[in-house]
Design an enzyme around this catalytic site. Structure first.
Site, PDB file in Angstrom:
ATOM      1  N   ASP A  93       9.451   3.944   0.178  1.00 36.46           N
ATOM      2  CA  ASP A  93       8.805   2.627   0.233  1.00 36.46           C
ATOM      3  C   ASP A  93       9.858   1.587   0.572  1.00 36.46           C
ATOM      4  O   ASP A  93      10.938   1.587  -0.010  1.00 36.46           O
ATOM      5  CB  ASP A  93       8.110   2.282  -1.093  1.00 36.46           C
ATOM      6  CG  ASP A  93       6.964   1.297  -0.883  1.00 36.46           C
ATOM      7  OD1 ASP A  93       7.218   0.235  -0.283  1.00 36.46           O
ATOM      8  OD2 ASP A  93       5.845   1.580  -1.313  1.00 36.46           O
ATOM      9  N   ASN A 100       2.019  -8.925  -9.040  1.00 32.23           N
ATOM     10  CA  ASN A 100       0.610  -8.566  -8.799  1.00 32.23           C
ATOM     11  C   ASN A 100       0.414  -7.088  -8.468  1.00 32.23           C
ATOM     12  O   ASN A 100      -0.705  -6.652  -8.222  1.00 32.23           O
ATOM     13  CB  ASN A 100      -0.017  -9.472  -7.721  1.00 32.23           C
ATOM     14  CG  ASN A 100       0.622  -9.284  -6.360  1.00 32.23           C
ATOM     15  OD1 ASN A 100       1.118  -8.208  -6.032  1.00 32.23           O
ATOM     16  ND2 ASN A 100       0.627 -10.334  -5.559  1.00 32.23           N
ATOM     17  N   ASN A 101       1.489  -6.307  -8.466  1.00 33.90           N
ATOM     18  CA  ASN A 101       1.371  -4.851  -8.298  1.00 33.90           C
ATOM     19  C   ASN A 101       1.097  -4.157  -9.631  1.00 33.90           C
ATOM     20  O   ASN A 101       0.597  -3.035  -9.671  1.00 33.90           O
ATOM     21  CB  ASN A 101       2.679  -4.250  -7.752  1.00 33.90           C
ATOM     22  CG  ASN A 101       3.055  -4.698  -6.353  1.00 33.90           C
ATOM     23  OD1 ASN A 101       4.231  -4.733  -6.024  1.00 33.90           O
ATOM     24  ND2 ASN A 101       2.083  -5.035  -5.516  1.00 33.90           N
ATOM     25  N   LYS A 117      10.618  -0.451  -4.916  1.00 34.17           N
ATOM     26  CA  LYS A 117       9.567   0.378  -5.515  1.00 34.17           C
ATOM     27  C   LYS A 117       9.963   1.851  -5.544  1.00 34.17           C
ATOM     28  O   LYS A 117       9.654   2.567  -6.505  1.00 34.17           O
ATOM     29  CB  LYS A 117       8.277   0.255  -4.702  1.00 34.17           C
ATOM     30  CG  LYS A 117       7.556  -1.050  -4.860  1.00 34.17           C
ATOM     31  CD  LYS A 117       6.241  -0.977  -4.095  1.00 34.17           C
ATOM     32  CE  LYS A 117       5.488  -2.283  -4.204  1.00 34.17           C
ATOM     33  NZ  LYS A 117       4.206  -2.222  -3.475  1.00 34.17           N
ATOM     34  N   CYS A 202      -7.169  17.310  11.824  1.00 37.03           N
ATOM     35  CA  CYS A 202      -6.202  16.278  11.498  1.00 37.03           C
ATOM     36  C   CYS A 202      -6.938  14.931  11.502  1.00 37.03           C
ATOM     37  O   CYS A 202      -8.127  14.871  11.822  1.00 37.03           O
ATOM     38  CB  CYS A 202      -5.016  16.307  12.461  1.00 37.03           C
ATOM     39  SG  CYS A 202      -5.278  15.473  14.036  1.00 37.03           S
ATOM     40  N   CYS A 205      -8.535  14.137  14.792  1.00 37.42           N
ATOM     41  CA  CYS A 205      -9.751  14.899  15.118  1.00 37.42           C
ATOM     42  C   CYS A 205     -10.976  14.113  14.641  1.00 37.42           C
ATOM     43  O   CYS A 205     -12.026  14.122  15.264  1.00 37.42           O
ATOM     44  CB  CYS A 205      -9.763  16.255  14.418  1.00 37.42           C
ATOM     45  SG  CYS A 205      -8.503  17.401  14.948  1.00 37.42           S
ATOM     46  N   CYS A 219      -6.260  -4.430   0.072  1.00 39.46           N
ATOM     47  CA  CYS A 219      -6.368  -4.768  -1.365  1.00 39.46           C
ATOM     48  C   CYS A 219      -6.027  -6.224  -1.620  1.00 39.46           C
ATOM     49  O   CYS A 219      -6.593  -6.859  -2.508  1.00 39.46           O
ATOM     50  CB  CYS A 219      -5.429  -3.894  -2.184  1.00 39.46           C
ATOM     51  SG  CYS A 219      -5.884  -2.170  -2.162  1.00 39.46           S
ATOM     52  N   CYS A 277      -8.469  17.310  20.627  1.00 39.91           N
ATOM     53  CA  CYS A 277      -7.666  16.338  19.861  1.00 39.91           C
ATOM     54  C   CYS A 277      -6.346  16.087  20.599  1.00 39.91           C
ATOM     55  O   CYS A 277      -5.674  17.025  21.048  1.00 39.91           O
ATOM     56  CB  CYS A 277      -7.399  16.863  18.453  1.00 39.91           C
ATOM     57  SG  CYS A 277      -6.298  15.780  17.513  1.00 39.91           S
ATOM     58  N   CYS A 280      -3.495  17.562  17.913  1.00 38.86           N
ATOM     59  CA  CYS A 280      -3.508  18.944  17.416  1.00 38.86           C
ATOM     60  C   CYS A 280      -4.389  19.859  18.256  1.00 38.86           C
ATOM     61  O   CYS A 280      -4.597  21.014  17.901  1.00 38.86           O
ATOM     62  CB  CYS A 280      -3.914  18.990  15.945  1.00 38.86           C
ATOM     63  SG  CYS A 280      -5.681  18.857  15.652  1.00 38.86           S
ATOM     64  N   CYS A 383      -8.597 -22.811   2.495  1.00 34.91           N
ATOM     65  CA  CYS A 383      -8.845 -21.445   2.015  1.00 34.91           C
ATOM     66  C   CYS A 383      -7.580 -20.988   1.285  1.00 34.91           C
ATOM     67  O   CYS A 383      -6.745 -21.806   0.910  1.00 34.91           O
ATOM     68  CB  CYS A 383      -9.205 -20.512   3.166  1.00 34.91           C
ATOM     69  SG  CYS A 383      -7.851 -20.259   4.314  1.00 34.91           S
TER      70      CYS A 383
HETATM   71  N1  ATP Z   1       5.330   2.754   6.853  1.00 28.00           N
HETATM   72  C1  ATP Z   1       5.580   2.657   5.548  1.00 28.00           C
HETATM   73  N2  ATP Z   1       6.749   3.124   5.042  1.00 28.00           N
HETATM   74  C2  ATP Z   1       7.029   3.038   3.723  1.00 28.00           C
HETATM   75  N3  ATP Z   1       6.176   2.491   2.823  1.00 28.00           N
HETATM   76  C3  ATP Z   1       5.000   2.017   3.273  1.00 28.00           C
HETATM   77  C4  ATP Z   1       4.641   2.065   4.654  1.00 28.00           C
HETATM   78  N4  ATP Z   1       3.415   1.501   4.790  1.00 28.00           N
HETATM   79  C5  ATP Z   1       3.028   1.115   3.564  1.00 28.00           C
HETATM   80  N5  ATP Z   1       3.969   1.417   2.645  1.00 28.00           N
HETATM   81  C6  ATP Z   1       3.934   1.155   1.198  1.00 28.00           C
HETATM   82  O1  ATP Z   1       2.768   1.749   0.662  1.00 28.00           O
HETATM   83  C7  ATP Z   1       2.446   1.073  -0.558  1.00 28.00           C
HETATM   84  C8  ATP Z   1       0.962   0.933  -0.664  1.00 28.00           C
HETATM   85  O2  ATP Z   1       0.698   0.383  -1.908  1.00 28.00           O
HETATM   86  P1  ATP Z   1      -0.595  -0.434  -2.248  1.00 28.00           P
HETATM   87  O3  ATP Z   1      -1.711  -0.007  -1.375  1.00 28.00           O
HETATM   88  O4  ATP Z   1      -0.840  -0.283  -3.707  1.00 28.00           O
HETATM   89  O5  ATP Z   1      -0.323  -1.952  -1.820  1.00 28.00           O
HETATM   90  P2  ATP Z   1       0.821  -3.071  -1.897  1.00 28.00           P
HETATM   91  O6  ATP Z   1       1.230  -3.319  -0.494  1.00 28.00           O
HETATM   92  O7  ATP Z   1       1.868  -2.764  -2.880  1.00 28.00           O
HETATM   93  O8  ATP Z   1       0.027  -4.302  -2.533  1.00 28.00           O
HETATM   94  P3  ATP Z   1      -0.885  -5.457  -1.949  1.00 28.00           P
HETATM   95  O9  ATP Z   1      -1.691  -4.868  -0.829  1.00 28.00           O
HETATM   96  O10 ATP Z   1      -1.731  -5.875  -3.106  1.00 28.00           O
HETATM   97  O11 ATP Z   1       0.081  -6.519  -1.475  1.00 28.00           O
HETATM   98  C9  ATP Z   1       3.162  -0.275  -0.540  1.00 28.00           C
HETATM   99  O12 ATP Z   1       4.131  -0.276  -1.561  1.00 28.00           O
HETATM  100  C10 ATP Z   1       3.808  -0.334   0.853  1.00 28.00           C
HETATM  101  O13 ATP Z   1       5.062  -0.979   0.852  1.00 28.00           O
HETATM  102 ZN    ZN Z   2      -6.453  16.692  15.487  1.00 27.65          ZN
END
Ligand code: ATP
Ligand code: ZN
Length: 428
Positions: A93, A100-101, A117, A202, A205, A219, A277, A280, A383
């Site tokens: 990550d 808020n997480n 994270k 996959c 597909c 989210c 596909c 794949c 907003c």
């Molecule tokens: N390409 C990527 N490489 C590494 N981590 C990723 C990639 N795409 C998404 N993530 C991670 O996947 C996680 C998904 O977590 P989650 O869906 O709970 O949402 P969030 O991004 O932490 O929160 P919010 O959407 O509320 O801001 C996040 O921590 C994000 O940083």
């Molecule tokens: Zn496929």
């Protein structure tokens, strides 16, 4: 790269270690090694399951799993896989923990806000089961590195939140011949399936073309009840354990749908592997990883971005709006968020007309009536972050159909108001 310093004593476990580079690769096939006394004691409750037994446990200990995304799905997946005794866990990550997480990303802590994270999850997981080798990667999974990282693991879990990464992971898993356990959760609902498992379909597909970016909810805008990704993440761990140990039948060519409000699980059958596909199929046209942000027309993140739709003269900054409020001359403020969002916070004396209703006859009639009762032609739309308010201005300009009206949006919305004008104003 050394880990950032943190007050949290749990991170000490990792403070002295290095976050491994992307090429880290250790293979230790232990499937034949008998379980030792400590392992037998620790895993006894699952060892006595006849279908699983010591053979299943040895397979888990010998296995490596890559978890991409250490958020709402990645946290429960990681902790259950570690608890069950998976030998090596990779955790990717690029992001840091935010307050808020914490309602759903339950392996992080208040003290770790601002910390990576991947490192946070690695630390919690290691505290539960020190025998698991845990490798945090504080990077984004991109086309440049995906194959290199994935090739070091037996199985991959997609715990991310954006379409570009979903296609990237799918294509990389097909190319590296790895099975992909894919989860998603939004609001009160979740989905789970397994891709590229023993000739099964996959992601491409099933979804050859990405959805239009404006139709994809996240989210941060749509909301999510924390326990929903909790359940789906646990089930991703379950699928991973089944696949590694050869238990039961994995959710390949099947999509599990969870409806949290009804408390119901449903499984629908998916189409099989598609000969045509692009990745794949029999003659794949995608043979190396592409630019997935370009392919999807959307960034590989679900973070909302501000767009500019309006000319400068149709917009005011929060400072300018503050001056208008202080001048006490009449105007109408329309908050175009959902009513539930106004229950969280709002500016005084606003009319609430959600964006979806802004063009309705009763809405425009109410706006006109309020304008005439106040003796003004000035309308400001607001907003959360300043995107919907611009759409509202565009729509109101044609709906009110009157050149005399001055309709403007507040740049950056309530978030900018909180950051620039009133630090006590809530940000959500
Ligand atoms: N390409 C990527 N490489 C590494 N981590 C990723 C990639 N795409 C998404 N993530 C991670 O996947 C996680 C998904 O977590 P989650 O869906 O709970 O949402 P969030 O991004 O932490 O929160 P919010 O959407 O509320 O801001 C996040 O921590 C994000 O940083
Ligand atoms: Zn496929």
């Amino acid at each position: 790269m050394y880990l950032k310093k943190c007050q949290d004593e749990n991170l000490d476990i990792l403070q002295t270690t290095l976050v491994r580079d992307l090429t880290h690769h250790e293979v230790s096939p232990k499937t034949e090694t008998p379980l030792n006394q400590a392992e037998i004691a620790r895993y006894s409750r699952q060892l006595i399951l006849p279908e699983f037994g010591p053979r299943g446990q040895r397979k888990l200990i010998a296995a490596s799993v890559l978890i991409v995304g250490c958020g709402g799905l990645g946290c429960p997946s990681a902790i259950y896989l570690a608890a069950a005794g998976v030998g090596r866990l990779g955790l990717i990550d690029y992001d840091v923990v935010e307050l808020n997480n914490l309602h759903r990303q339950i392996l992080h802590t208040e003290k770790r806000v601002g910390i990576s994270k991947a490192v946070s999850v690695a630390s919690t997981v290691k505290a539960l089961n020190s025998h698991v080798e845990v490798i945090p990667y504080e990077v984004a999974l991109t086309s440049d590195v995906a194959l290199q990282v994935i090739s070091n693991y037996d199985l991959v879990l997609d715990c991310t939140d954006n379409v570009a990464t979903r296609y990237l992971l799918n294509d990389a898993c097909v190319m590296a011949n790895k099975t992909l356990v894919s989860g998603s959760a939004l609001r009160y609902e979740g989905q789970l399936t397994v891709y590229h498992y023993q000739g099964g379909p996959c992601y491409r597909c099933i979804h050859p073309k990405p959805p239009p970016p404006e139709t994809v909810a996240n989210c941060s805008d749509g909301g999510v009840l924390g326990v929903v990704p909790g359940l789906i993440g646990c089930m991703q761990a379950l699928e991973a354990i089944k696949i590694i140990s050869g238990l039961g039948s994995p959710l390949s060519q099947k999509l599990l749908l969870f409806d949290g409000l009804q408390g119901s699980f449903r499984t629908v059958r998916l189409r099989g592997n598609k000969d045509s596909c692009e990745v794949c199929g029999e003659t794949p046209s995608i043979v190396k990883l592409i630019d997935y942000e370009q392919f999807c027309g959307a960034p590989a993140t679900d973070k909302s971005r501000n767009t500019t739709l309006l000319e400068k003269d149709k917009r005011v900054t929060v400072e300018e709006y503050k001056a208008i409020v202080d001048a006490k001359s009449p105007y109408v403020l329309i908050d175009v968020r959902l009513p539930v969002e106004l229950e969280i916070c709002s500016l005084p004396n606003c009319m609430n007309i959600p964006l979806t209703n802004i063009c309705k006859a009763e809405s425009t009639a109410a706006i006109k009536e309020t304008l005439s009762s106040l003796g003004t032609k000035k309308v400001y739309c607001v907003c959360r972050r300043g995107n919907d308010s611009q759409l509202a201005v565009q729509q109101l300009q044609s709906a009110l159909n009157h050149n005399d009206y001055q309709i403007k949006d507040i740049i950056g919305g309530l978030t900018a108001w909180a950051h620039t004008i009133d630090s006590t104003f809530p940000v959500y």
